[in-house]
Design a protein around this motif. Structure first.
Motif, short mmCIF file in Angstrom:
data_model
loop_
_atom_site.label_atom_id
_atom_site.label_comp_id
_atom_site.label_asym_id
_atom_site.label_seq_id
_atom_site.Cartn_x
_atom_site.Cartn_y
_atom_site.Cartn_z
N MET A 1 0.80 -1.19 0.00
CA MET A 1 0.00 0.00 0.00
C MET A 1 0.85 1.26 0.00
SD MET A 1 -3.30 0.79 2.37
CE MET A 1 -3.75 -0.87 2.71
N SER A 2 2.03 1.18 0.48
CA SER A 2 2.82 2.39 0.69
C SER A 2 3.13 3.14 -0.59
CB SER A 2 4.11 2.07 1.44
OG SER A 2 4.90 1.22 0.66
N SER A 3 3.24 2.49 -1.72
CA SER A 3 3.58 3.20 -2.94
C SER A 3 2.36 3.70 -3.69
CB SER A 3 4.40 2.29 -3.86
OG SER A 3 3.62 1.19 -4.26
N SER A 4 1.17 3.44 -3.20
CA SER A 4 -0.02 3.78 -3.95
C SER A 4 -0.83 4.92 -3.35
CB SER A 4 -0.91 2.55 -4.08
OG SER A 4 -1.30 2.10 -2.81
N LEU A 5 -0.38 5.49 -2.25
CA LEU A 5 -1.11 6.56 -1.59
C LEU A 5 -0.17 7.70 -1.26
CD1 LEU A 5 -2.98 4.37 1.02
CD2 LEU A 5 -3.94 5.27 -1.07
N PHE A 6 -0.72 8.89 -1.24
CA PHE A 6 0.09 9.99 -0.72
C PHE A 6 -0.78 10.85 0.17
CE2 PHE A 6 -1.54 11.78 -4.63
CZ PHE A 6 -1.81 13.10 -4.32
N SER A 7 -0.13 11.56 1.05
CA SER A 7 -0.82 12.34 2.06
C SER A 7 -1.12 13.74 1.57
CB SER A 7 0.05 12.43 3.32
OG SER A 7 -0.48 13.37 4.21
N VAL A 8 -2.37 14.18 1.71
CA VAL A 8 -2.74 15.54 1.38
C VAL A 8 -2.16 16.50 2.41
CG1 VAL A 8 -4.67 17.14 1.12
CG2 VAL A 8 -4.84 14.83 0.22
N SER A 9 -2.01 16.04 3.64
CA SER A 9 -1.54 16.90 4.71
C SER A 9 -0.20 17.53 4.38
CB SER A 9 -1.40 16.10 6.01
OG SER A 9 -2.62 15.51 6.35
N PHE A 10 0.69 16.78 3.74
CA PHE A 10 2.02 17.27 3.46
C PHE A 10 2.20 17.61 1.99
CE2 PHE A 10 2.30 14.39 7.08
CZ PHE A 10 2.79 15.27 8.02
N LEU A 11 1.21 17.32 1.18
CA LEU A 11 1.27 17.57 -0.26
C LEU A 11 2.52 16.97 -0.88
CD1 LEU A 11 -0.05 21.22 -0.31
CD2 LEU A 11 -1.32 19.12 -0.65
N SER A 12 2.90 15.82 -0.41
CA SER A 12 4.05 15.10 -0.94
C SER A 12 3.80 13.61 -0.80
CB SER A 12 5.31 15.50 -0.18
OG SER A 12 5.20 15.10 1.15
N LEU A 13 4.67 12.82 -1.38
CA LEU A 13 4.50 11.38 -1.27
C LEU A 13 4.89 10.93 0.13
CD1 LEU A 13 5.87 10.17 -4.69
CD2 LEU A 13 3.50 10.29 -3.96
N GLU A 133 -2.35 8.19 -9.31
CA GLU A 133 -2.93 7.90 -10.63
C GLU A 133 -2.62 6.47 -11.04
OE1 GLU A 133 -2.89 9.64 -15.19
OE2 GLU A 133 -1.49 10.44 -13.72
N GLU A 134 -1.40 6.02 -10.74
CA GLU A 134 -1.01 4.65 -11.06
C GLU A 134 -1.93 3.63 -10.39
OE1 GLU A 134 2.96 1.86 -10.57
OE2 GLU A 134 2.67 3.54 -9.21
N ARG A 135 -2.25 3.84 -9.11
CA ARG A 135 -3.10 2.92 -8.37
C ARG A 135 -4.54 2.96 -8.92
NH1 ARG A 135 -2.62 -1.75 -6.33
NH2 ARG A 135 -0.58 -1.02 -5.72
N MET A 136 -5.00 4.16 -9.25
CA MET A 136 -6.35 4.28 -9.80
C MET A 136 -6.45 3.53 -11.12
SD MET A 136 -8.56 5.65 -7.92
CE MET A 136 -9.78 5.53 -9.20
N ASN A 137 -5.43 3.67 -11.99
CA ASN A 137 -5.43 2.95 -13.26
C ASN A 137 -5.44 1.44 -13.04
OD1 ASN A 137 -5.40 5.37 -14.66
ND2 ASN A 137 -3.18 5.38 -14.92
N TYR A 138 -4.68 0.98 -12.08
CA TYR A 138 -4.65 -0.45 -11.76
C TYR A 138 -6.04 -0.92 -11.29
CZ TYR A 138 -3.84 -4.77 -9.23
OH TYR A 138 -3.93 -6.05 -8.76
N CYS A 139 -6.63 -0.17 -10.37
CA CYS A 139 -7.96 -0.54 -9.85
C CYS A 139 -9.01 -0.52 -10.95
CB CYS A 139 -8.36 0.38 -8.71
SG CYS A 139 -7.34 0.16 -7.23
N ASP A 140 -8.95 0.46 -11.84
CA ASP A 140 -9.88 0.52 -12.97
C ASP A 140 -9.73 -0.71 -13.86
OD1 ASP A 140 -10.92 2.93 -12.13
OD2 ASP A 140 -9.79 4.14 -13.56
N LYS A 141 -8.48 -1.13 -14.08
CA LYS A 141 -8.21 -2.31 -14.90
C LYS A 141 -8.79 -3.56 -14.25
CE LYS A 141 -4.40 -5.14 -16.44
NZ LYS A 141 -3.18 -5.63 -15.86
N VAL A 142 -8.56 -3.74 -12.97
CA VAL A 142 -9.09 -4.91 -12.25
C VAL A 142 -10.61 -4.89 -12.28
CG1 VAL A 142 -9.30 -5.99 -9.97
CG2 VAL A 142 -7.07 -5.20 -10.77
N PHE A 143 -11.21 -3.72 -12.04
CA PHE A 143 -12.67 -3.61 -12.06
C PHE A 143 -13.23 -4.03 -13.44
CE2 PHE A 143 -16.65 -1.28 -12.71
CZ PHE A 143 -17.34 -1.62 -11.56
N LYS A 144 -12.60 -3.54 -14.50
CA LYS A 144 -13.07 -3.88 -15.84
C LYS A 144 -12.90 -5.36 -16.14
CE LYS A 144 -13.04 -2.50 -20.61
NZ LYS A 144 -12.67 -1.49 -21.57
#
Length: 151
Positions: A1-13, A133-144
């Motif tokens: 999970m660590s490479s697929s999310l980033f924190s809005v609080s710090f506006l960085s990965l 964006e990478e994680r969203m694309n992956y999830c969209d692919k799995v969903f499809k």
């Protein structure tokens, strides 16, 4: 999970790090009502909840503990209608927001991302992560692949 999310609080990965032995996943449907499972749910090390499902008033059935709340971009406005309830209470809830790039853009054009930035300004201790964006694309692919439909 660590490479697929980033924190809005710090506006960085910033990776999301959790230590959970046993998790409860509580959906936002009414299926739990009347089951009296709240105490059992709260005994697990991590409780994941979906979207804007309330706990207050339903503790007997769904518990009161929330470790992670996974929120669709379409449900963010519903959270904002009850900001004090979701973000103002002293808790350690981690919010994971997912949505398409057009809503999560960081260049000032991402409607949902801009809403989340305002939440962070209003509630500086809130922990909000958004999917990459990478994680969203992956999830969209799995969903499809699993449903045959585009999200």
């Amino acid at each position: 999970m660590s490479s697929s999310l980033f924190s809005v609080s710090f506006l960085s990965l910033q990776p999301l790090k959790l230590n959970c032995d046993v998790c409860s996943l509580v959906s936002s449907s009414g299926q739990m009502l009347g089951r009296g499972a709240g105490a059992t749910i709260d005994q697990t090390s991590c409780v994941w909840r979906m979207n804007n499902a309330p706990t207050k008033g339903f503790e007997k059935d769904v518990g009161k503990k929330t470790t992670v709340r996974v929120v669709s971009h379409t449900s963010v406005p519903l959270l904002l209608q009850k900001q004090q309830y979701f973000f103002g209470e002293a808790n350690d809830t981690i919010y994971i927001i997912w949505g398409p790039l057009r809503n999560m853009r960081q260049d000032g054009q991402g409607l949902v991302y801009n809403m989340l930035r305002q939440v962070v300004k209003n509630y500086p201790s809130v922990k909000i992560f958004v999917t990459t964006e990478e994680r969203m694309n992956y999830c969209d692919k799995v969903f499809k692949e699993e449903t045959g439909k585009d999200r």
